[in-house]
Design a protein around this motif. Sequence first.
Motif, short mmCIF file in Angstrom:
data_model
loop_
_atom_site.label_atom_id
_atom_site.label_comp_id
_atom_site.label_asym_id
_atom_site.label_seq_id
_atom_site.Cartn_x
_atom_site.Cartn_y
_atom_site.Cartn_z
N TYR B 27 0.84 -1.19 0.00
CA TYR B 27 0.00 0.00 0.00
C TYR B 27 0.88 1.25 0.00
O TYR B 27 1.96 1.25 0.57
N ARG B 28 0.37 2.30 -0.64
CA ARG B 28 0.99 3.61 -0.46
C ARG B 28 -0.10 4.58 -0.04
O ARG B 28 -1.29 4.29 -0.14
N LYS B 29 0.35 5.74 0.42
CA LYS B 29 -0.60 6.73 0.93
C LYS B 29 -1.58 7.12 -0.18
O LYS B 29 -1.17 7.36 -1.32
N GLY B 30 -2.85 7.17 0.15
CA GLY B 30 -3.85 7.50 -0.85
C GLY B 30 -3.96 8.99 -1.07
O GLY B 30 -3.39 9.78 -0.32
N HIS B 36 -5.82 4.16 1.78
CA HIS B 36 -4.54 3.88 1.14
C HIS B 36 -4.75 3.08 -0.15
O HIS B 36 -5.67 2.30 -0.24
N GLN B 37 -3.85 3.34 -1.10
CA GLN B 37 -4.00 2.69 -2.40
C GLN B 37 -3.11 1.47 -2.50
O GLN B 37 -2.04 1.44 -1.92
N PRO B 38 -3.51 0.52 -3.32
CA PRO B 38 -2.58 -0.57 -3.63
C PRO B 38 -1.44 0.00 -4.46
O PRO B 38 -1.66 0.90 -5.27
N TRP B 52 2.35 1.38 6.04
CA TRP B 52 1.44 0.48 6.75
C TRP B 52 0.84 1.21 7.94
O TRP B 52 1.57 1.75 8.75
N CYS B 56 -5.23 0.38 5.67
CA CYS B 56 -4.88 -0.51 4.56
C CYS B 56 -5.96 -1.58 4.40
O CYS B 56 -5.69 -2.77 4.43
N LEU B 60 -5.52 -7.00 -1.02
CA LEU B 60 -4.53 -7.06 -2.10
C LEU B 60 -4.62 -8.34 -2.93
O LEU B 60 -4.11 -8.39 -4.05
#
Lengths: 57, 319
Positions: B27-30, B36-38, B52, B56, B60
């Motif tokens: 995940y990264r910051k949305g 949060h985005q994949p 993390w 999250c 996934l």
Amino acid sequence: MKNLLEHMGVEPERLHFSWISSAESTKFVDVATKVTESVKSLESKEKKFVKTKPKVA
Amino acid sequence: MKSYTDKIKEIAKRLLKEDKVDMVIGYRKGTVPLMHQPFFATSEGEVDSFVWDSNCGLNLANYITDRKERIGIVATGCNSRNIAVHVVEGKIQRDQLYIIGIPCQGMVDRHKLAAMAEGNIASVEEDEDKGTITISGQGFSKSVDKAEVLQENCSICVHRNPVLCDELVADEVTEQTREQADPYARVREIEAMSPDDKWAHFDDLLSDCIRCYACRNACPLCYCPQCFVDESNPQWVGKSVDPTDIRTFHLLRAYHCAGRCTDCGACVRSCPVGINVRDFTKKLEKDCLELYGWEAGLNTEQRPPLDTYKPEDPEDFIK
């Protein structure tokens, strides 16, 4: 399937599952009679899973 | 969750450097708070984007369907169970995967937080030591205990540690027992209602549904190339927002997940209007456990109950 439909509020009286062979005509009549009787005996007359609104194109 | 984030980055860097995998999914910051985005990292340089924390919530396992690459993937308890379901259903090979296991402490419910906020939430801070979440926006700031705003499926979760993984980022967390968690309390509540009340409950639950199919798209189980709702010849279900069509869609979608759903909560999290879709799936999960002694995704060998036949399968509903 039966359990989830009942969970959603379809009465058990409306749900029937049966194995009937093509040779078992009397069983078919029996089951059909039981199904109609049990549905008729229901207090709630609300139609379920029936679309009442007119179809739009 | 800094320790988790650092460890994920460290493992991901190592895997990519040693050419053990072609990509790492995490995940990264949305672009908006709480979401949060994949993120797919294919080079060491991209690894630093990984984060993390308690946002999250997307699953996934949804992103590995039919992939041919070697994949490193971050997985909590429920995510790892969905990966196991994918392996059983032949959507990915186990040896393609390097699973980075997360002993999970639950995700926060964005719908609950949004309801608490006095305006739009602009930022979210998490204090790991105190176990609090602070939301803030224009003219307000509010701290709440994380335990209070956990997603419902997380608060009743009994599989927080990954069921299959190659490496853990931290020591396993203590699992709740079934007695403590009481996972089926809500299902029993609905079961106790009369048929008319149940019908009304689901009418009310689905009254906001706009048929956007976000629940289906977020679900790792919904990987059919063509979904039954999109087919037009034959057309299985009406495409309108008529209450009957909406109900039929939710009934069938839930049933397609029977014996496969791990209660990850991605459907509820992704719903833009906050429908608790889990009211359908949780009932099926409970039935599977009671009728077949089955919980989805606990190993990669056993076929799901609706996929197999045993002479002792319950059949007392057939007259």
